[in-house]
Design a protein around this motif. Structure first.
Motif, short mmCIF file in Angstrom:
data_model
loop_
_atom_site.label_atom_id
_atom_site.label_comp_id
_atom_site.label_asym_id
_atom_site.label_seq_id
_atom_site.Cartn_x
_atom_site.Cartn_y
_atom_site.Cartn_z
N ALA A 46 29.41 -5.65 -32.42
CA ALA A 46 29.28 -6.85 -31.58
C ALA A 46 30.35 -7.84 -31.98
O ALA A 46 30.77 -7.90 -33.14
CB ALA A 46 27.89 -7.47 -31.74
N TRP A 47 30.81 -8.63 -31.01
CA TRP A 47 31.86 -9.62 -31.26
C TRP A 47 31.26 -11.01 -31.10
O TRP A 47 30.72 -11.35 -30.04
CB TRP A 47 33.01 -9.43 -30.29
CG TRP A 47 33.62 -8.07 -30.39
CD1 TRP A 47 34.55 -7.63 -31.29
CD2 TRP A 47 33.33 -6.94 -29.55
NE1 TRP A 47 34.86 -6.31 -31.07
CE2 TRP A 47 34.12 -5.86 -30.02
CE3 TRP A 47 32.47 -6.73 -28.47
CZ2 TRP A 47 34.08 -4.60 -29.43
CZ3 TRP A 47 32.42 -5.48 -27.88
CH2 TRP A 47 33.22 -4.44 -28.36
N VAL A 48 31.35 -11.79 -32.14
CA VAL A 48 30.80 -13.14 -32.15
C VAL A 48 31.95 -14.13 -32.04
O VAL A 48 32.83 -14.19 -32.91
CB VAL A 48 29.99 -13.41 -33.43
CG1 VAL A 48 29.40 -14.81 -33.42
CG2 VAL A 48 28.89 -12.37 -33.59
N GLY A 49 31.96 -14.90 -30.97
CA GLY A 49 32.97 -15.92 -30.77
C GLY A 49 32.38 -17.30 -30.95
O GLY A 49 31.25 -17.47 -31.41
N ILE A 50 33.14 -18.30 -30.55
CA ILE A 50 32.64 -19.67 -30.66
C ILE A 50 31.98 -20.13 -29.36
O ILE A 50 31.36 -21.19 -29.33
CB ILE A 50 33.75 -20.65 -31.07
CG1 ILE A 50 34.86 -20.69 -30.02
CG2 ILE A 50 34.31 -20.28 -32.43
CD1 ILE A 50 35.92 -21.74 -30.28
N TRP A 51 32.14 -19.35 -28.29
CA TRP A 51 31.52 -19.71 -27.02
C TRP A 51 30.44 -18.70 -26.60
O TRP A 51 29.56 -19.04 -25.83
CB TRP A 51 32.58 -19.80 -25.91
CG TRP A 51 33.69 -20.73 -26.23
CD1 TRP A 51 34.96 -20.41 -26.60
CD2 TRP A 51 33.65 -22.17 -26.22
NE1 TRP A 51 35.71 -21.54 -26.82
CE2 TRP A 51 34.94 -22.63 -26.58
CE3 TRP A 51 32.65 -23.10 -25.92
CZ2 TRP A 51 35.25 -23.99 -26.68
CZ3 TRP A 51 32.96 -24.46 -26.01
CH2 TRP A 51 34.25 -24.88 -26.38
N LYS A 52 30.56 -17.48 -27.08
CA LYS A 52 29.61 -16.45 -26.66
C LYS A 52 29.65 -15.28 -27.64
O LYS A 52 30.54 -15.20 -28.49
CB LYS A 52 29.94 -15.96 -25.25
CG LYS A 52 31.34 -15.38 -25.12
CD LYS A 52 31.65 -15.01 -23.67
CE LYS A 52 33.08 -14.49 -23.54
NZ LYS A 52 33.40 -14.13 -22.14
N VAL A 53 28.68 -14.37 -27.48
CA VAL A 53 28.63 -13.14 -28.26
C VAL A 53 28.57 -11.99 -27.25
O VAL A 53 27.87 -12.08 -26.24
CB VAL A 53 27.41 -13.12 -29.21
CG1 VAL A 53 26.12 -13.33 -28.46
CG2 VAL A 53 27.37 -11.82 -29.99
N CYS A 54 29.33 -10.93 -27.52
CA CYS A 54 29.42 -9.81 -26.58
C CYS A 54 29.28 -8.49 -27.32
O CYS A 54 29.63 -8.39 -28.51
CB CYS A 54 30.76 -9.82 -25.83
SG CYS A 54 31.02 -11.26 -24.76
N PHE A 55 28.78 -7.48 -26.61
CA PHE A 55 28.74 -6.12 -27.13
C PHE A 55 28.68 -5.15 -25.97
O PHE A 55 28.39 -5.52 -24.82
CB PHE A 55 27.55 -5.93 -28.08
CG PHE A 55 26.21 -6.27 -27.48
CD1 PHE A 55 25.53 -5.35 -26.68
CD2 PHE A 55 25.63 -7.50 -27.71
CE1 PHE A 55 24.30 -5.65 -26.14
CE2 PHE A 55 24.39 -7.82 -27.17
CZ PHE A 55 23.72 -6.89 -26.37
#
Length: 209
Positions: A46-55
């Motif tokens: 999973a990729w955790v950003g500062i605006w959203k998290v995606c997988f």
């Protein structure tokens, strides 16, 4: 014009640094999480950003999404850690400050190239540009360092149930946004140093007998 070589370099470096800071703010790969449970997070990443998290998921975890699921953070997600909210605000400030630095530098270089002799005005705008570059670089350095620290200590995040994310990863590493942000910091600080180093050329008056 011959006295502004460093300031031309500052403009070039500042432009690249500003672009990179914008890129780091927009991409989601700030933290890369590795999870053991692949029931929903099919790839285990999973990729955790500062605006959203995606997988990536092969289940219909949300209406309209078949493979990639993203959960956007909002002001109501009180469980999101402070370093993420700090990154949101500071990177927006950095983008604005960097733009002001570019504007001030362009104005000063324009006056130099057009032969406008208001030297005090030219110096003032170079100094303003340098200040804005340095301030933008520091605004990026804080969230980049803070989030890198959280990654190195494998800190957890209490995501809301709607994100389908576990609160703790099996392991995590820094994503692409962090090295991009570090390069942006270096370029912006160099730009600020070059702009602040501008000095008025010394003119000498010679008289013929």
């Amino acid at each position: 014009v011959s006295t502004t070589h460093l300031q031309l370099a500052a403009f070039a470096l500042g432009t690249v640094g500003w672009i990179l800071s914008t890129v780091s703010m927009g991409i989601v790969e700030w933290r890369v999480w590795y999870v053991n449970n692949t029931t929903i997070i099919s790839s285990g990443i999973a990729w955790v950003g500062i605006w959203k998290v995606c997988f990536i998921s092969y289940l219909h975890v949300s209406p309209g999404y078949k493979e990639q699921f993203c959960h956007k953070f909002s002001g109501f997600d009180s469980s999101i850690p402070e370093e993420i909210y700090a990154a949101q605000g500071l990177l927006l400030i950095a983008m604005f400050m960097g733009l002001l630095g570019l504007t001030a530098t362009i104005f000063a270089l324009r006056n130099v190239c057009m032969g406008i002799t208001r030297k005090a005005l030219i110096t003032r705008f170079f100094l303003m540009g340098g200040f804005f570059y340095v301030f933008a670089g520091l605004c990026i350095l804080i969230p980049v360092s803070w989030n890198f620290y959280s990654v190195m200590h494998n800190q957890s995040i209490a995501f809301p149930p709607s994100s389908y994310m576990p609160s703790s990863p099996a392991a995590q590493e820094a994503g692409a946004a962090i090295p991009i942000g570090i390069v942006a910091v270096i370029l912006l600080l160099l730009s600020g140093t070059f702009s602040l180093s501008y000095r008025l050329p010394v003119t000498t008056n010679t008289s013929r007998k």
